[in-house]
Design an enzyme around this catalytic site. Structure first.
Site, PDB file in Angstrom:
ATOM      1  N   LYS A  58       0.811  -1.191   0.382  1.00 39.55           N
ATOM      2  CA  LYS A  58      -0.352   0.018  -0.422  1.00 39.55           C
ATOM      3  C   LYS A  58       0.859   1.420  -0.099  1.00 39.55           C
ATOM      4  CE  LYS A  58      -0.937   0.373   4.867  1.00 39.55           C
ATOM      5  NZ  LYS A  58      -1.433  -0.464   6.681  1.00 39.55           N
ATOM      6  N   ARG A  59       2.264   1.009   0.768  1.00 39.00           N
ATOM      7  CA  ARG A  59       2.801   2.071   0.652  1.00 39.00           C
ATOM      8  C   ARG A  59       3.052   2.681  -1.050  1.00 39.00           C
ATOM      9  NH1 ARG A  59       8.030   4.198   3.841  1.00 39.00           N
ATOM     10  NH2 ARG A  59       6.845   5.795   5.364  1.00 39.00           N
TER      11      ARG A  59
END
Length: 500
Positions: A254-255
């Site tokens: 998700k980064r």
RNA sequence: GUCCCCUUCGUCUAGAGGCCUAGGACACCUGGUUUUCAUCCAGGCAACAGGGGUUCGAAACCCCUAGGGGACGCCA
């Protein structure tokens, strides 16, 4: 042969992940193709990180995608309960059995000792893992420690030599030396099992015949296989799927990418298109047809058509596919219906109305004011960020820090977001008003807008992060060197605020 | 650091020793259709990671090298 049973076993520790859907899809197809059953099991043995909200979200997200399970916590089945937190007694009993039969042992080692151990192993260039310290304890010492209530875990014993052959449906036999395998903790000091134990026990009791999971599990397969052997059970067939990747080929995170299913829903993708797209990650139809329904996929499914290279989850093709669904598959009536379902979700509208109500004089004011809630990325350019005191680099820095800060939030609540932003502005030494300016631009596309904090709360983590990232790109992006500096500054900042 | 897995156009992929001068799709570029734009249609660009074997013949099988990824938690 007995009935094929597959499962998806998500752990409810965050937003529903596209990777979960991906693995679920293949498990579902495999099961259906063999007229078998597909089971959903919730792996919530991590008491700290698991939440009911996350569990509900996962169930909702998978249902939205049409990945329907036959047995699960919400619909029951003959092999329940389907939530691991409700199966503690079962695991405790099984662990006792392993200890009694000499396959597992009590370990009283402190965290400090283990950290030190790992450090030393790193220096000595040895494989990292437990050194067997507590294996030497006499029965008397163990009893004494237990009496004194010294916190302890149960670890599994591992053969000291030889190697384990892991059979996999998709690749050649994988051979892993037992010396490389750690004496895994099976039961934590809180009395709950770790993944490895719970997983094996449940897969057996739930009569799972085929375990289709991510490639990240290959290295722990020997532990699982050994547990089956200790219990005298037949192990299921294993199948390790390639991992979905970021553009830089690292494991989808998700980064670097929006990973929550909710994000794709909110971005206006149709569930059948997303499902179709996931189906072409590492797999293809025998005739190479690219547009196929879940039914098509089940009908023609062949696990051997999975290719092993990790596919990059690149939404360009998803966009094209979704477009085709929208204009080729949906009739005007269906389109109308699907669109209004998407646009007029009561939950969303109820959240937005309080934000815009005091700012409108006519309904016609709503669309211009609230359109950013329903859009993808706002149309902005470098000029949008012009500000009397804030430089573009300042803006970039602020946005990057916010992106990092909000992903650490344990809960997505308006007040927490506000508090976080205020703190950050304070420690950076910016006036709130200046500090929030680039945030307005990134989130709403304009500094004339509804409260940006409330807007962030409504938009959700993934959408917020995507817009922050988008804005940062518009501001010229962050070079590797800049990133390094920013990270340094950020960690100093966090450190500082932790102390105060 | 230790071990494991993987490698075909920028991206998703086809490819089971001869149908491969490597096919399709996305993206991109060019042209056509369209009052504009989009759609749609036609065309173009673009890959077998490198080296060594095996074979009459290798993208495919074997070995080495390189690159990428993953695992090494009282997370899952």
């Amino acid at each position: 042969m007995s009935e094929v049973r597959t499962r998806i076993a998500p752990s409810p520790t965050g937003d529903p992940h596209v990777g979960t859907a991906y693995i679920a899809l293949f498990n579902l197809c495999f099961a259906r193709q063999h007229n078998g059953k597909f089971i959903l099991r919730i792996e919530d043995t991590d008491q700290v990180r698991s939440s009911k909200k996350s569990e509900d979200d996962i169930l909702k997200a998978l249902s939205w995608l049409g990945l329907i399970w036959d047995e699960g916590p919400d619909k029951g089945g003959d092999f329940g309960p389907y939530r691991q937190s409700e199966r503690s007694d079962i695991y405790a009993e099984h662990v006792r059995r392993l200890v009694k039969e000499g396959h597992a042992f009590h370990c009283f080692c402190s965290e400090e000792r283990l950290t030190e151990l790992r450090k030393q192993q790193m220096i000595d260039k040895k494989p990292l893992g437990y050194d067997g310290h507590c294996l030497l304890l006499s029965e008397g010492e163990i009893a004494e420690n237990l009496n004194k209530n010294i916190p302890h875990v149960i670890r599994m014993k591992i053969p000291s030599e030889g190697c384990c052959i892991v059979k996999d449906m998709l690749r050649d036999d994988v051979s892993i030396e037992w010396q490389q395998v750690d004496m895994q903790v099976l039961m934590k000091s809180d009395g709950l099992p770790t993944y490895h134990l719970a997983n094996v026990v449940d897969d057996h009791l739930m009569q799972i015949t085929h375990v289709i999971r991510g490639e990240e599990w290959i290295n722990s397969a020997p532990k699982h296989l050994l547990l089956y052997q200790y219990f005298g059970w037949e192990a299921p067939v294993l199948c390790h799927m390639p991992l979905l990747r970021n553009a830089d080929k690292s494991k989808l995170s998700k980064r670097k990418n929006p990973t929550s299913i909710g994000y794709y829903q909110r971005m206006g993708y149709l569930p059948e298109a997303l499902c179709n797209y996931l189906g072409m990650m590492g797999w293809s139809m025998p005739d190479e047809q690219e547009m196929f329904s879940l039914e098509d996929m089940i009908k023609h499914f062949d696990i051997n058509r999975v290719s092993l290279g990790g596919p990059v989850f690149d939404t360009e093709k998803l966009d094209w596919l979704n477009g085709r669904y929208l204009r080729e598959i949906l009739s005007d009536d269906e389109f109308t219906q699907r669109f209004s379902q998407w646009a007029f979700q009561p939950e969303m509208l109820q959240a937005i109305v309080p934000l815009i109500k005091q700012r409108v004089e006519r309904f016609t004011d709503i669309a211009p004011l609230a359109s950013f809630f329903f859009s993808g990325m706002p149309t902005i350019d470098l000029q949008s960020f012009e500000h009397k005191t804030l430089s573009q680099d300042d803006s970039k820095r602020v946005l990057q820090f916010i992106a990092w800060r909000i992903e650490e939030l344990e809960a997505w609540h308006r007040d927490r977001i506000e508090q976080t932003l205020m703190q950050l502005a304070d420690s950076l030494g910016f006036k709130i008003r200046d500090f929030l300016f680039p945030v307005f631009i990134a989130i709403a596309g304009s500094s004339v807008s509804t409260s940006v904090i409330d807007s962030i709360a409504v938009l959700g983590l993934d959408m917020t992060r995507a817009r922050l990232r988008h804005a940062i790109e518009i501001l010229g992006g962050v070079s590797k060197k800049q990133l390094k500096n920013l990270e340094k500054e950020y960690s100093a900042l966090v450190h500082q605020s932790e102390q105060s």
